[in-house]
Design a protein around this motif. Structure first.
Motif, short mmCIF file in Angstrom:
data_model
loop_
_atom_site.label_atom_id
_atom_site.label_comp_id
_atom_site.label_asym_id
_atom_site.label_seq_id
_atom_site.Cartn_x
_atom_site.Cartn_y
_atom_site.Cartn_z
N GLY A 21 38.41 44.32 43.79
CA GLY A 21 38.77 45.73 43.66
C GLY A 21 37.67 46.64 44.16
N LEU A 22 36.42 46.28 43.89
CA LEU A 22 35.29 47.07 44.37
C LEU A 22 35.22 47.05 45.89
CD1 LEU A 22 32.57 45.92 41.83
CD2 LEU A 22 33.61 48.19 41.97
N ARG A 23 35.46 45.88 46.45
CA ARG A 23 35.43 45.76 47.91
C ARG A 23 36.55 46.59 48.53
NH1 ARG A 23 36.29 40.59 51.62
NH2 ARG A 23 35.55 41.52 53.54
N ALA A 24 37.73 46.58 47.93
CA ALA A 24 38.86 47.37 48.43
C ALA A 24 38.56 48.87 48.37
CB ALA A 24 40.12 47.05 47.63
N GLN A 25 37.76 49.28 47.39
CA GLN A 25 37.37 50.69 47.27
C GLN A 25 36.27 51.08 48.24
OE1 GLN A 25 36.09 51.31 43.23
NE2 GLN A 25 37.99 50.51 42.37
N GLY A 26 35.66 50.10 48.90
CA GLY A 26 34.56 50.38 49.82
C GLY A 26 33.25 50.62 49.11
N ALA A 27 33.12 50.14 47.89
CA ALA A 27 31.89 50.33 47.12
C ALA A 27 30.74 49.55 47.74
CB ALA A 27 32.12 49.88 45.67
N HIS A 28 29.53 50.06 47.57
CA HIS A 28 28.32 49.38 48.01
C HIS A 28 27.24 49.55 46.95
CE1 HIS A 28 30.33 49.61 51.93
NE2 HIS A 28 29.69 48.48 52.14
N PHE A 29 26.42 48.51 46.80
CA PHE A 29 25.37 48.51 45.78
C PHE A 29 24.06 48.07 46.41
CE2 PHE A 29 29.43 47.78 43.75
CZ PHE A 29 29.41 48.69 42.69
N ASP A 30 22.95 48.59 45.86
CA ASP A 30 21.65 48.17 46.36
C ASP A 30 21.03 47.05 45.52
OD1 ASP A 30 21.00 49.69 44.13
OD2 ASP A 30 19.89 51.21 45.22
N TRP A 31 21.67 46.74 44.39
CA TRP A 31 21.17 45.67 43.52
C TRP A 31 22.35 45.12 42.75
CZ3 TRP A 31 20.33 44.15 38.39
CH2 TRP A 31 19.25 43.32 38.17
N ILE A 32 22.53 43.81 42.80
CA ILE A 32 23.63 43.15 42.08
C ILE A 32 23.05 41.98 41.30
CG2 ILE A 32 25.78 41.84 42.28
CD1 ILE A 32 26.37 43.42 44.85
N PHE A 33 23.38 41.94 40.01
CA PHE A 33 23.01 40.82 39.15
C PHE A 33 24.29 40.05 38.86
CE2 PHE A 33 22.48 38.89 34.94
CZ PHE A 33 21.32 38.16 35.14
N MET A 34 24.38 38.83 39.37
CA MET A 34 25.60 38.04 39.19
C MET A 34 25.38 36.98 38.10
SD MET A 34 28.22 36.27 41.87
CE MET A 34 27.05 35.31 42.78
N ASP A 35 26.17 37.11 37.06
CA ASP A 35 26.16 36.15 35.97
C ASP A 35 27.62 35.89 35.61
OD1 ASP A 35 25.47 34.46 33.93
OD2 ASP A 35 24.84 36.04 32.56
N ALA A 36 28.30 35.19 36.48
CA ALA A 36 29.72 34.91 36.32
C ALA A 36 29.90 33.44 35.95
CB ALA A 36 30.44 35.20 37.64
#
Length: 117
Positions: A21-36
């Motif tokens: 959903g974030l990708r479809a919105q065109g969102a961008h981040f400078d820092w991502i913490f992935m704990d999935a």
């Protein structure tokens, strides 16, 4: 505690539902913490890389899987072999990704720090 609440967006929930959903919105981040869910890391990576700004940092948690990641798959209990294979594949992909420079830190259960070039 650092007073950065206005600069941090915490997205809690199922990453498999949130990330597309974030990708479809065109969102961008400078820092991502992935704990999935660890088995989902390889599936989420392409979308995560798309969401990451150039020069952005991806921190992936628990990549050493209780130290089992360095073991042969035959030394890992049968029930953990699928996650073991997926995490090894994920680490290989991270460390060989054309857009990422990655270092794996043996801190706690392991963390991979990747910078998007």
């Amino acid at each position: 505690r650092a007073g950065k609440e206005g600069q941090i967006t915490l997205l809690a929930g199922d990453a498999g539902s949130i990330v597309p959903g974030l990708r479809a919105q065109g969102a961008h981040f400078d820092w991502i913490f992935m704990d999935a869910a660890k088995g989902q890391y390889p599936l989420l990576l392409p979308d995560i890389v798309e969401l990451l700004e150039d020069g952005g940092v991806l921190i992936t948690d628990n990549v050493l899987f209780d130290g089992e990641i360095i073991e042969s798959r035959f030394a890992v209990t049968r029930r953990n072999r699928t996650i073991h294979r997926r995490m090894r594949d994920y680490l290989y992909t991270l460390t060989h990704h054309a857009c990422l420079k990655t270092t794996v830190l043996a801190v706690g259960d392991g963390a991979a720090v990747s910078v998007k070039a």
